[in-house]
Design an enzyme around this catalytic site. Structure first.
Site, PDB file in Angstrom:
ATOM      1  N   ASP A  81       0.848  -1.201   0.000  1.00  0.00           N
ATOM      2  CA  ASP A  81       0.000   0.000   0.000  1.00  0.00           C
ATOM      3  C   ASP A  81       0.889   1.259   0.000  1.00  0.00           C
ATOM      4  OD1 ASP A  81      -2.396   1.433   0.280  1.00  0.00           O
ATOM      5  OD2 ASP A  81      -2.294   1.410   2.478  1.00  0.00           O
ATOM      6  N   HIS A  82       0.607   2.185  -0.887  1.00  0.00           N
ATOM      7  CA  HIS A  82       1.335   3.475  -0.957  1.00  0.00           C
ATOM      8  C   HIS A  82       2.857   3.323  -1.000  1.00  0.00           C
ATOM      9  CE1 HIS A  82      -2.144   6.105  -0.554  1.00  0.00           C
ATOM     10  NE2 HIS A  82      -2.605   5.285   0.371  1.00  0.00           N
ATOM     11  N   ASN A 229     -10.178   0.595   0.138  1.00  0.00           N
ATOM     12  CA  ASN A 229      -9.144   0.489   1.177  1.00  0.00           C
ATOM     13  C   ASN A 229      -9.692   0.868   2.552  1.00  0.00           C
ATOM     14  OD1 ASN A 229      -7.503   0.028  -1.014  1.00  0.00           O
ATOM     15  ND2 ASN A 229      -5.990   1.575  -0.483  1.00  0.00           N
ATOM     16  N   THR A 232      -8.361   2.623   9.062  1.00  0.00           N
ATOM     17  CA  THR A 232      -8.777   3.273  10.312  1.00  0.00           C
ATOM     18  C   THR A 232      -9.905   2.521  11.029  1.00  0.00           C
ATOM     19  OG1 THR A 232      -8.066   5.402   9.454  1.00  0.00           O
ATOM     20  CG2 THR A 232      -9.645   5.453  11.263  1.00  0.00           C
TER      21      THR A 232
HETATM   22  P1  13P Z   1      -8.501   4.705   5.988  1.00  0.00           P
HETATM   23  O1  13P Z   1      -7.516   4.507   7.098  1.00  0.00           O
HETATM   24  O2  13P Z   1      -9.096   6.069   5.991  1.00  0.00           O
HETATM   25  O3  13P Z   1      -9.491   3.606   5.926  1.00  0.00           O
HETATM   26  O4  13P Z   1      -7.655   4.630   4.606  1.00  0.00           O
HETATM   27  C1  13P Z   1      -7.035   3.430   4.258  1.00  0.00           C
HETATM   28  C2  13P Z   1      -6.263   3.571   2.992  1.00  0.00           C
HETATM   29  O5  13P Z   1      -6.602   4.306   2.087  1.00  0.00           O
HETATM   30  C3  13P Z   1      -5.046   2.740   2.868  1.00  0.00           C
HETATM   31  O6  13P Z   1      -4.387   2.983   1.672  1.00  0.00           O
HETATM   32  O1  G3H Z   2      -3.116   4.957   3.700  1.00  0.00           O
HETATM   33  C1  G3H Z   2      -2.478   4.764   4.722  1.00  0.00           C
HETATM   34  C2  G3H Z   2      -2.779   3.575   5.563  1.00  0.00           C
HETATM   35  O2  G3H Z   2      -3.824   3.850   6.444  1.00  0.00           O
HETATM   36  C3  G3H Z   2      -1.525   3.102   6.251  1.00  0.00           C
HETATM   37  O3  G3H Z   2      -1.202   3.908   7.321  1.00  0.00           O
HETATM   38  O4  G3H Z   2       1.215   4.428   7.040  1.00  0.00           O
HETATM   39  O5  G3H Z   2       0.117   4.487   9.290  1.00  0.00           O
HETATM   40  O6  G3H Z   2       0.536   2.306   8.131  1.00  0.00           O
HETATM   41  P1  G3H Z   2       0.270   3.776   7.987  1.00  0.00           P
HETATM   42 ZN    ZN Z   3      -4.549   5.000   0.995  1.00  0.00          ZN
END
Ligand code: 13P
Ligand code: G3H
Ligand code: ZN
Length: 285
Positions: A81-82, A229, A232
């Protein structure tokens, strides 16, 4: 069964539903997600952020996710992710991730195309799917006005060029959501989702989906979102259950007793999301 991100998202796109991509940070959350997926017979994406990899270490997180996927009776993809760092993405490829996200959204359009295409060329060569981001999906804590938020949203013309020139498998779009807990109710630009989908017809990804009301999620899916996604809402469910257990049992010291309720509560809210996204019952053998 461990599959690629593309296999999961193309199935969702062809059948008009969305798959939950849930963030993993520890063993209990991996298990909560897989148990919810089996309970609802849903395909699922386990995703680890760079922060999660730093916390849990890549060997542990990839081993846990792979064991979970291989044991599971439903299709599971393991996704970064990211990803913002070339070396981090290469490490994920080496550790068996079946999908990666390259997030070069803070760069100019031309640079974003160049960086994302490089990741596509390498990842596709080893059979791994790629998600990229166009537009800027900020945090709920970012202090910006509605107009400023609108200016960061994904432009459909740019999206068409971006996908054509990079060859990505799925696109994360900025359409009014943000990462973290919302103060008010998020306002999604459904027409924008629809306009982008009509131009691209590839799986579209909604980030920052925790706290988005059911009605908006359903409308987003109807307009073309195929990956949702959630981080939270899992953190909050886990935290709520663990705190409540400790409040009721102040003398408890066994981590299994303390974390077990967190795992159970996380499973319950994840299964609810899977039903909401209409991925339940869509698992294949
Ligand atoms: P939330 O934490 O707002 O659900 O976002 C998750 C997310 O986009 C992870 O890439
Ligand atoms: O988009 C971000 C995700 O909620 C991941 O968050 O970088 O704190 O693991 P994190
Ligand atoms: Zn995200």
């Amino acid at each position: 069964m461990l599959v690629t991100g593309k296999q999961i998202l193309d199935h969702a796109n062809e059948n008009g539903y969305a798959v939950g991509a849930f963030n993993v940070n520890n063993m209990e959350i991996v298990q909560a997600i897989i148990r919810a997926a089996e309970e609802t017979q849903s395909p699922v994406i386990l995703q680890a952020s760079q922060g999660a990899i730093k916390y849990a270490e890549i060997e542990y997180i990839s081993a846990m996710a792979k064991v979970a996927a291989e044991k599971a009776s439903v299709p599971v993809a393991l996704h970064l992710d990211h990803g913002t760092d070339f070396q981090q993405i290469m490490l994920c490829l080496r550790h068996g991730f079946t999908s990666v996200m390259i997030d070069a959204s803070k760069h100019s359009l031309d640079e974003n195309i160049e960086i994302s295409k490089q990741i596509v060329d390498i990842s596709h060569a080893v059979g791994v799917s790629v998600e990229a981001e166009l537009g800027k999906i900020g945090g709920t804590e970012d202090d910006i006005t509605v107009d400023e938020r609108e200016a960061t949203m994904t432009d459909p013309d740019e999206a068409e060029r971006f996908v054509k020139e990079t060859g990505i498998d799925s696109l994360a779009i900025a359409v009014g959501t943000a990462h973290g807990p919302y103060k008010g109710e998020p306002k999604l630009d459904f027409d924008r989702i629809k306009a982008i989908k009509e131009r691209l017809n590839i799986p579209l990804v909604l980030h920052g989906s925790s706290g988005v009301p059911e009605e908006s999620i359903k409308k987003a899916v109807a307009n073309g979102i195929n990956k949702i996604n959630i981080d939270t809402d899992i953190r909050m469910a886990f935290n709520r259950a663990v705190r409540s257990f400790i409040n009721d049992n102040p003398d408890a010291y066994d981590p299994r007793k303390i974390l077990g309720p967190g795992r159970k509560e996380a499973q319950s809210i994840i299964a609810d999301k899977m039903r909401m996204f209409e991925s339940s019952g869509k698992a294949w053998k």
